[in-house]
Every structure is written in structure tokens, then in C-alpha cells.
Design a protein around this motif. Structure first.
Motif, PDB file in Angstrom:
ATOM      1  N   TRP A   1      -5.096  12.653 -11.303  1.00 36.47           N
ATOM      2  CA  TRP A   1      -4.204  11.976 -12.249  1.00 36.47           C
ATOM      3  C   TRP A   1      -3.584  10.754 -11.565  1.00 36.47           C
ATOM      4  N   LEU A   2      -3.122  10.928 -10.330  1.00 37.48           N
ATOM      5  CA  LEU A   2      -2.556   9.806  -9.570  1.00 37.48           C
ATOM      6  C   LEU A   2      -3.581   8.693  -9.391  1.00 37.48           C
ATOM      7  N   ARG A   3      -4.805   9.061  -9.060  1.00 43.89           N
ATOM      8  CA  ARG A   3      -5.868   8.047  -8.888  1.00 43.89           C
ATOM      9  C   ARG A   3      -6.099   7.282 -10.189  1.00 43.89           C
TER      10      ARG A   3
ATOM     11  N   PHE B   1       1.948   2.071   5.678  1.00 42.45           N
ATOM     12  CA  PHE B   1       2.267   2.235   4.265  1.00 42.45           C
ATOM     13  C   PHE B   1       3.674   1.724   4.001  1.00 42.45           C
ATOM     14  N   THR B   2       3.856   1.056   2.887  1.00 45.97           N
ATOM     15  CA  THR B   2       5.178   0.535   2.543  1.00 45.97           C
ATOM     16  C   THR B   2       5.969   1.519   1.674  1.00 45.97           C
ATOM     17  N   GLN B   3       5.264   2.459   1.040  1.00 51.07           N
ATOM     18  CA  GLN B   3       5.909   3.500   0.236  1.00 51.07           C
ATOM     19  C   GLN B   3       5.191   4.811   0.527  1.00 51.07           C
ATOM     20  N   CYS B   4       5.952   5.892   0.625  1.00 48.72           N
ATOM     21  CA  CYS B   4       5.357   7.218   0.825  1.00 48.72           C
ATOM     22  C   CYS B   4       5.948   8.177  -0.210  1.00 48.72           C
ATOM     23  N   HIS B   5       5.059   8.860  -0.924  1.00 45.98           N
ATOM     24  CA  HIS B   5       5.470   9.793  -1.976  1.00 45.98           C
ATOM     25  C   HIS B   5       4.884  11.160  -1.649  1.00 45.98           C
ATOM     26  N   PHE B   6       5.739  12.097  -1.291  1.00 46.83           N
ATOM     27  CA  PHE B   6       5.309  13.439  -0.960  1.00 46.83           C
ATOM     28  C   PHE B   6       5.516  14.343  -2.164  1.00 46.83           C
ATOM     29  N   PHE B   7       4.633  15.328  -2.317  1.00 42.06           N
ATOM     30  CA  PHE B   7       4.675  16.210  -3.490  1.00 42.06           C
ATOM     31  C   PHE B   7       4.700  15.334  -4.750  1.00 42.06           C
ATOM     32  N   ALA B   8       3.770  14.397  -4.814  1.00 42.48           N
ATOM     33  CA  ALA B   8       3.798  13.325  -5.813  1.00 42.48           C
ATOM     34  C   ALA B   8       3.591  13.808  -7.249  1.00 42.48           C
ATOM     35  N   GLY B   9       3.013  14.969  -7.438  1.00 39.22           N
ATOM     36  CA  GLY B   9       2.805  15.454  -8.802  1.00 39.22           C
ATOM     37  C   GLY B   9       1.908  14.508  -9.581  1.00 39.22           C
ATOM     38  N   ILE B  10       2.318  14.179 -10.789  1.00 41.31           N
ATOM     39  CA  ILE B  10       1.501  13.278 -11.619  1.00 41.31           C
ATOM     40  C   ILE B  10       2.151  11.890 -11.725  1.00 41.31           C
TER      41      ILE B  10
ATOM     42  N   THR C   1       0.839  -1.183   0.000  1.00 42.08           N
ATOM     43  CA  THR C   1       0.000   0.000   0.000  1.00 42.08           C
ATOM     44  C   THR C   1       0.879   1.240   0.000  1.00 42.08           C
ATOM     45  N   SER C   2       0.630   2.102  -0.945  1.00 41.54           N
ATOM     46  CA  SER C   2       1.418   3.322  -1.070  1.00 41.54           C
ATOM     47  C   SER C   2       0.603   4.529  -0.637  1.00 41.54           C
ATOM     48  N   TYR C   3       1.311   5.529  -0.177  1.00 45.65           N
ATOM     49  CA  TYR C   3       0.727   6.797   0.225  1.00 45.65           C
ATOM     50  C   TYR C   3       1.255   7.862  -0.728  1.00 45.65           C
ATOM     51  N   TYR C   4       0.344   8.604  -1.335  1.00 44.81           N
ATOM     52  CA  TYR C   4       0.701   9.696  -2.225  1.00 44.81           C
ATOM     53  C   TYR C   4       0.129  10.980  -1.655  1.00 44.81           C
ATOM     54  N   ASN C   5       0.951  11.997  -1.506  1.00 45.15           N
ATOM     55  CA  ASN C   5       0.492  13.288  -1.020  1.00 45.15           C
ATOM     56  C   ASN C   5       0.614  14.295  -2.146  1.00 45.15           C
TER      57      ASN C   5
ATOM     58  N   GLY D   1      -2.619   2.422  -3.779  1.00 49.27           N
ATOM     59  CA  GLY D   1      -2.550   3.143  -2.516  1.00 49.27           C
ATOM     60  C   GLY D   1      -3.609   4.218  -2.442  1.00 49.27           C
ATOM     61  N   ILE D   2      -3.379   5.157  -1.531  1.00 51.08           N
ATOM     62  CA  ILE D   2      -4.319   6.254  -1.365  1.00 51.08           C
ATOM     63  C   ILE D   2      -3.646   7.562  -1.749  1.00 51.08           C
ATOM     64  N   VAL D   3      -4.468   8.513  -2.178  1.00 53.22           N
ATOM     65  CA  VAL D   3      -4.001   9.848  -2.511  1.00 53.22           C
ATOM     66  C   VAL D   3      -4.588  10.803  -1.481  1.00 53.22           C
ATOM     67  N   ASP D   4      -3.727  11.460  -0.760  1.00 53.14           N
ATOM     68  CA  ASP D   4      -4.115  12.401   0.291  1.00 53.14           C
ATOM     69  C   ASP D   4      -3.905  13.811  -0.238  1.00 53.14           C
TER      70      ASP D   4
END
Length: 57
Positions: free
Chosen positions: A15-17, A46-55, A2-6, A28-31
Motif C-alpha cells: 500500500w505504501l509503495r 534519509f531525510t524522513q524516517c517512518h517506523f510502523f508506517a502502516g498504510i 528520500t524517505s524511509y518507511y518501515n 522513498g523506500i519501504v523496508d
């Protein structure tokens, strides 16, 4: 996995969704909250975290 996208920008968040739904990036989820409102406890599990994920590129 499960990934976390901010991402605060609504267009980029959708776009991420779309990429998640199409299987192009890790599920994962998009916050859409500001990074200032995200606490370490929000990221548990969460096993991966992406901050300022953009597109997702």
C-alpha cells in the motif's frame, strides 16, 4: 528528499509503495524487515524516517 518507511506487514508495505508511485506520500523506500533488525546505520541519508508506517495515514 528520500524517505524511509518501515512496515513488516506485506499488504501495508505494498500500500505504501502504491502511495509513493501515485505521488501521495514522499518518495522513498519501504523496508519490510522487523524493526529489531534495523540499525541506525541503515538510516543514513534519509531525510524522513517512518517506523510502523502502516498504510501511510
Amino acid at each position: 528528499m528520500t524517505s524511509y518507511y518501515n512496515e513488516i506487514d506485506p499488504y501495508a508495505a505494498q500500500w505504501l509503495r502504491n502511495l509513493i508511485d501515485a505521488g501521495h506520500i514522499a518518495p522513498g523506500i519501504v523496508d519490510e524487515r522487523s524493526i529489531e533488525d534495523v540499525f541506525p546505520s541503515d538510516l543514513r541519508g534519509f531525510t524522513q524516517c517512518h517506523f510502523f508506517a502502516g498504510i501511510g495515514v
